[in-house]
Write a protein that holds these residues in place. Structure first.
Motif, PDB file in Angstrom:
ATOM      1  N   ALA A 169       0.765  -1.192  -0.100  1.00 42.50           N
ATOM      2  CA  ALA A 169      -0.201   0.142   0.038  1.00 42.50           C
ATOM      3  C   ALA A 169       0.871   1.286   0.161  1.00 42.50           C
ATOM      4  O   ALA A 169       0.439   2.320  -0.864  1.00 42.50           O
ATOM      5  N   VAL A 170       1.960   1.206   0.774  1.00 40.06           N
ATOM      6  CA  VAL A 170       2.874   2.454   0.735  1.00 40.06           C
ATOM      7  C   VAL A 170       3.463   2.534  -0.693  1.00 40.06           C
ATOM      8  O   VAL A 170       3.481   3.778  -1.083  1.00 40.06           O
ATOM      9  N   VAL A 171       4.020   1.566  -1.182  1.00 40.52           N
ATOM     10  CA  VAL A 171       4.326   1.672  -2.414  1.00 40.52           C
ATOM     11  C   VAL A 171       3.273   2.028  -3.594  1.00 40.52           C
ATOM     12  O   VAL A 171       3.603   3.035  -4.367  1.00 40.52           O
ATOM     13  N   GLY A 172       2.198   1.714  -3.421  1.00 42.95           N
ATOM     14  CA  GLY A 172       1.084   2.285  -4.344  1.00 42.95           C
ATOM     15  C   GLY A 172       0.579   3.521  -4.316  1.00 42.95           C
ATOM     16  O   GLY A 172       0.747   4.312  -5.430  1.00 42.95           O
ATOM     17  N   PHE A 173       0.742   3.932  -2.907  1.00 44.07           N
ATOM     18  CA  PHE A 173       0.198   5.316  -2.620  1.00 44.07           C
ATOM     19  C   PHE A 173       1.375   6.294  -2.845  1.00 44.07           C
ATOM     20  O   PHE A 173       1.054   7.568  -3.570  1.00 44.07           O
ATOM     21  N   MET A 174       2.547   5.833  -3.008  1.00 43.55           N
ATOM     22  CA  MET A 174       3.850   6.783  -3.300  1.00 43.55           C
ATOM     23  C   MET A 174       3.806   6.840  -4.925  1.00 43.55           C
ATOM     24  O   MET A 174       4.153   8.028  -5.470  1.00 43.55           O
ATOM     25  N   VAL A 175       3.444   5.707  -5.724  1.00 45.97           N
ATOM     26  CA  VAL A 175       3.732   5.912  -7.182  1.00 45.97           C
ATOM     27  C   VAL A 175       2.408   6.848  -7.463  1.00 45.97           C
ATOM     28  O   VAL A 175       2.406   7.927  -8.443  1.00 45.97           O
TER      29      VAL A 175
END
Length: 149
Positions: free
Chosen positions: A30-36
């Protein structure tokens, strides 16, 4: 009262933390997805805010997992001390190690040891360094026990 066999102590030293590990993995993704999402649309700050929330959840879950890991390591270390103790009692009593039952999964003063063939119960007192012990014959009030093998 629950009693544990040598087989139970040898095989159940591992604790499954699967659910917490899956939650950590989900929070990381989720962190990676939101940062992208934030990097694609810098004007929309909701992705940044959701990324920060997911990062905080990830840190919280990782801290919980780390604390449980330390507790589990301590418990496994104390459980591994129990196996030589059971073998020593079996040798002293002249029985096989699988005929010794204990009411604790870790070494503690006052635990009860049951020798199966005679069904005699002993209370254990350890020295301060846990290298010697004394067995004192005791009688239990409730004779109905559950043996976990």
């Amino acid at each position: 009262m629950d009693f544990y066999t040598l087989h139970y102590l040898e095989t159940n030293q591992q604790n499954q933390q699967l659910v917490l590990t899956i939650l950590i993995l989900f929070a990381f993704l989720a962190v990676v997805g939101f940062m992208v999402g934030y990097l694609k649309n810098r004007l929309k700050t909701r992705y940044r805010d959701l990324g920060i929330i997911a990062l905080l959840c990830l840190l919280l879950l990782t801290g919980i997992e780390g604390e449980k890991f330390m507790t589990l390591n301590d418990q496994v270390a104390r459980t591994t001390q129990m196996i030589p103790f059971i073998r020593s009692v079996a040798l002293d009593e002249g029985v096989k190690p699988n005929q010794i039952l204990v009411n604790s999964t870790t070494i503690v003063n006052g635990m009860i040891v049951r020798v199966r063939p005679q069904k005699e119960n002993y209370q254990v007192t350890f020295s301060s360094d846990n290298k010697t012990y004394t067995l004192k014959k005791v009688h239990v009030i409730n004779h109905q026990v559950e043996v976990k093998d």
